[in-house]
Write a protein that holds these residues in place. Structure first.
Motif, PDB file in Angstrom:
ATOM      1  N   PHE A   1       2.509   1.192  -3.689  1.00 26.22           N
ATOM      2  CA  PHE A   1       1.668   1.206  -4.889  1.00 26.22           C
ATOM      3  C   PHE A   1       0.262   1.747  -4.662  1.00 26.22           C
ATOM      4  CE2 PHE A   1       4.278  -2.786  -4.881  1.00 26.22           C
ATOM      5  CZ  PHE A   1       5.304  -2.280  -5.635  1.00 26.22           C
ATOM      6  N   GLY A   2      -0.044   2.151  -3.420  1.00 28.23           N
ATOM      7  CA  GLY A   2      -1.385   2.649  -3.154  1.00 28.23           C
ATOM      8  C   GLY A   2      -2.309   1.522  -2.717  1.00 28.23           C
ATOM      9  N   ALA A   3      -3.497   1.905  -2.242  1.00 26.74           N
ATOM     10  CA  ALA A   3      -4.454   0.914  -1.748  1.00 26.74           C
ATOM     11  C   ALA A   3      -4.989   0.061  -2.898  1.00 26.74           C
ATOM     12  CB  ALA A   3      -5.621   1.614  -1.041  1.00 26.74           C
ATOM     13  N   ASN A   4      -5.198  -1.217  -2.620  1.00 31.02           N
ATOM     14  CA  ASN A   4      -5.756  -2.146  -3.607  1.00 31.02           C
ATOM     15  C   ASN A   4      -7.278  -2.005  -3.616  1.00 31.02           C
ATOM     16  OD1 ASN A   4      -6.561  -4.245  -5.210  1.00 31.02           O
ATOM     17  ND2 ASN A   4      -5.459  -5.839  -4.113  1.00 31.02           N
TER      18      ASN A   4
ATOM     19  N   GLU B   1       0.827  -1.206   0.000  1.00 32.03           N
ATOM     20  CA  GLU B   1       0.000   0.000   0.000  1.00 32.03           C
ATOM     21  C   GLU B   1       0.863   1.258   0.000  1.00 32.03           C
ATOM     22  OE1 GLU B   1      -3.580   2.085   2.635  1.00 32.03           O
ATOM     23  OE2 GLU B   1      -3.062  -0.032   2.910  1.00 32.03           O
ATOM     24  N   LYS B   2       1.966   1.217   0.763  1.00 33.86           N
ATOM     25  CA  LYS B   2       2.863   2.368   0.806  1.00 33.86           C
ATOM     26  C   LYS B   2       3.518   2.610  -0.555  1.00 33.86           C
ATOM     27  CE  LYS B   2       2.648   3.535   5.229  1.00 33.86           C
ATOM     28  NZ  LYS B   2       2.144   4.875   5.661  1.00 33.86           N
TER      29      LYS B   2
END
Length: 226
Positions: free
Chosen positions: A216-219, A213-214
């Motif tokens: 690539f962002g939230a899934n 998440e850090k």
């Protein structure tokens, strides 16, 4: 009154003209009907072939559209796999960098001794056995001995039980690992792996969702957060 030859010839000519006219009219009628039937049949054949051609091209169009969808799906999958591989490579690079930092920690005797104390004590708590053995790198034996002496007193105060600790001098951890220890129960069937690599791997597994998440962002497809 008898007919003369001239009258007979005249009547014959008249009858022949009549018959010829009837024949011509019949021919015209047959030709007209044949033309009509030809045009009808031609129209039917043209329409039939037109329908067949339309069906053929419609089928081809569907095949092309299906092929296009398959190609697009394959391209999307290939792109997705490339993205996933790039992400995995990035995470692998990150973990490799973390391993390199572990190697730097080991070079600091004070910091590494403190770390060993924590790893040894944690092994004691996880096993809760009266007798344990410890396996370490050959170059770490003295530091592990010091860590054991300090950890035994802390363990006894915490659990109110004695513990007997033996450092295995016959079998050592590979020198190429960063460091840490493996703690076994008395018969060696239960092992607590507290090498720096195993601790890093365990930490990476636990923190992988947060790391991803850090980076690539939230899934958006993730339904559960724990």
């Amino acid at each position: 009154m008898a007919l003369t030859d001239a009258d007979v010839q005249k009547q014959i000519k008249h009858m022949m003209a009549f018959i010829e006219q009837e024949a011509n009219e019949k021919v015209e009628e047959i030709e007209a009907k044949a033309e009509e039937e030809f045009n009808i049949e031609k129209g039917r054949l043209v329409q039939t072939q037109r329908v067949k051609i339309m069906e053929y091209f419609e089928k081809k169009e569907k095949q092309i559209e299906q092929h296009k969808k398959i190609q697009m799906s394959n391209l999307r999958n290939q792109a997705r796999l490339k993205v996933l591989k790039a992400r995995d490579d990035m995470i692998a690079d990150l973990l490799n960098e973390a391993r390199q930092r572990l190697a730097q920690i080991v070079k600091d005797p004070i910091e590494y001794t403190t770390l060993l104390e924590g790893l040894v004590l944690q092994g004691f708590y996880q096993l809760l056995e009266p007798k344990v053995s410890i396996c370490c790198r050959q170059q770490d034996v003295e530091m592990v001995q010091a860590a054991v002496i300090k950890s035994i007193s802390i363990y006894k105060d915490a659990v109110k039980k004695n513990i007997e600790v033996r450092i295995d001098q016959q079998r050592f951890l590979p020198s190429q690992i960063c460091g840490g220890v493996e703690v076994y129960n008395d018969n060696g069937k239960i092992k607590v792996s507290n090498t720096l690599e195993s601790r890093l791997e365990l930490l990476a597994q636990q923190m992988m969702p947060e790391i991803r998440e850090k980076l690539f962002g939230a899934n958006p497809n993730r339904k559960f957060m724990d």
